[in-house]
Write an enzyme that holds these catalytic residues in place. Structure first.
Site, PDB file in Angstrom:
ATOM      1  N   ASN A  82      39.840  -0.345  14.885  1.00 19.55           N
ATOM      2  CA  ASN A  82      39.127  -0.975  14.363  1.00 19.55           C
ATOM      3  C   ASN A  82      37.904  -1.322  15.253  1.00 19.55           C
ATOM      4  OD1 ASN A  82      37.244  -2.527  11.498  1.00 19.55           O
ATOM      5  ND2 ASN A  82      37.823  -3.974  12.680  1.00 19.55           N
ATOM      6  N   TYR A 151      24.634   3.984  18.787  1.00 16.86           N
ATOM      7  CA  TYR A 151      25.670   3.236  16.884  1.00 16.86           C
ATOM      8  C   TYR A 151      26.063   4.753  16.971  1.00 16.86           C
ATOM      9  CZ  TYR A 151      28.272   1.430  13.455  1.00 16.86           C
ATOM     10  OH  TYR A 151      28.566   1.154  12.275  1.00 16.86           O
TER      11      TYR A 151
END
Length: 263
Positions: A82, A151
């Protein structure tokens, strides 16, 4: 999947989506091991689990985290990769505007953090008959995040790596789940009230992402999609790429006009 007594290891677990995942798995009966750059030990106290400072850009630290989890809790049966970072295209807001470090850091954490974890945890899982490997990517990995090219690229790579893991090891007992939310109410929103382009379909809570992840595991689904419109957007992108790109340019113009820069 029954979680009673099983061990779930989560990176980026001290807050946000990672902490919500920990709460959801623990509520289902799992034992929890949390890794983060800070706050993991305090967060793990909520579950009577273990917390450890881990930098996912360093494989030795991931290995040490898994060693400790196995020694104190038992074999890890679910691993949630995560830990993630968001770097924008500042200061120019050009697609290649961010410096090399922003690109390097994005791939080191968002992609290689999962790759290093897989190297370490999959052989351990395989020795015990299999397991579940969860990669928290982003809807940006299926679509795009305006104003954050590194990103977007790194999250596309994360989705691709998740697919590769499922292809290579799905017949060997590994279930892979790739989590792709749009805007989630975490620190990554930077205090934004509407979530920018990621918030076009609303902001969900970290607990919603966790619930969808457990549902995807139970239903043997590869994708966990907390925002229901994402599949339609992905289909539009694949089937009408030029039209989709034109729509995204229009969206960017609207954002620049309203705020002076993309967010």
């Amino acid at each position: 999947m029954e979680y009673q007594g099983k061990v779930v290891a989560i990176t980026g677990g001290a807050r946000g989506i990672g902490l919500a995942m920990a709460r959801a798995f623990h509520a289902a009966g799992a034992k929890i091991a949390l890794a983060d750059l800070d706050g993991a030990e305090a967060a793990a106290a909520e579950f009577g689990g273990i917390g450890m400072k881990v930098d996912v850009t360093k494989e030795a630290e991931i290995a040490a985290f898994l060693d400790r989890a196995e020694a104190e809790l038992g074999p890890v049966e679910v691993y949630v990769s995560n830990a993630g970072i968001l770097r924008t295209d500042e200061p120019s807001w050009d697609a290649a505007g961010a410096d090399d470090k922003a690109w390097h850091d994005s791939f080191e954490v968002n992609v290689m953090g999962a790759v290093r974890a897989a190297r370490q945890v999959w052989p351990r899982m395989k020795a015990h008959g299999g397991g579940v490997f969860v990669i928290v990517a982003s809807a940006a990995g299926l679509l795009a995040q305006i104003g954050a090219s590194s990103y977007t690229a790194s999250k596309h790579a994360a989705v691709s790596f998740a697919e590769s893991m499922a292809i290579a090891h799905g017949d060997e007992g590994l279930q892979v789940v790739c989590v792709c939310p749009q805007a989630v109410r975490t620190d990554m929103l930077g205090g934004s009230e509407d979530g920018g382009i990621a918030g076009a379909d609303g902001i969900v809570e970290p607990a919603d992402v966790a619930a969808e992840t457990l549902a995807a595991i139970a239903e043997k689904r590869f994708l966990a999609l907390p925002h229901e419109n994402v599949p339609a957007y992905e289909q539009a992108r694949a089937n009408e790429r030029d039209r989709w790109l034109g729509g995204m340019r229009k969206f960017r113009r609207m954002m620049v006009g309203a705020r002076g820069r993309p967010v």
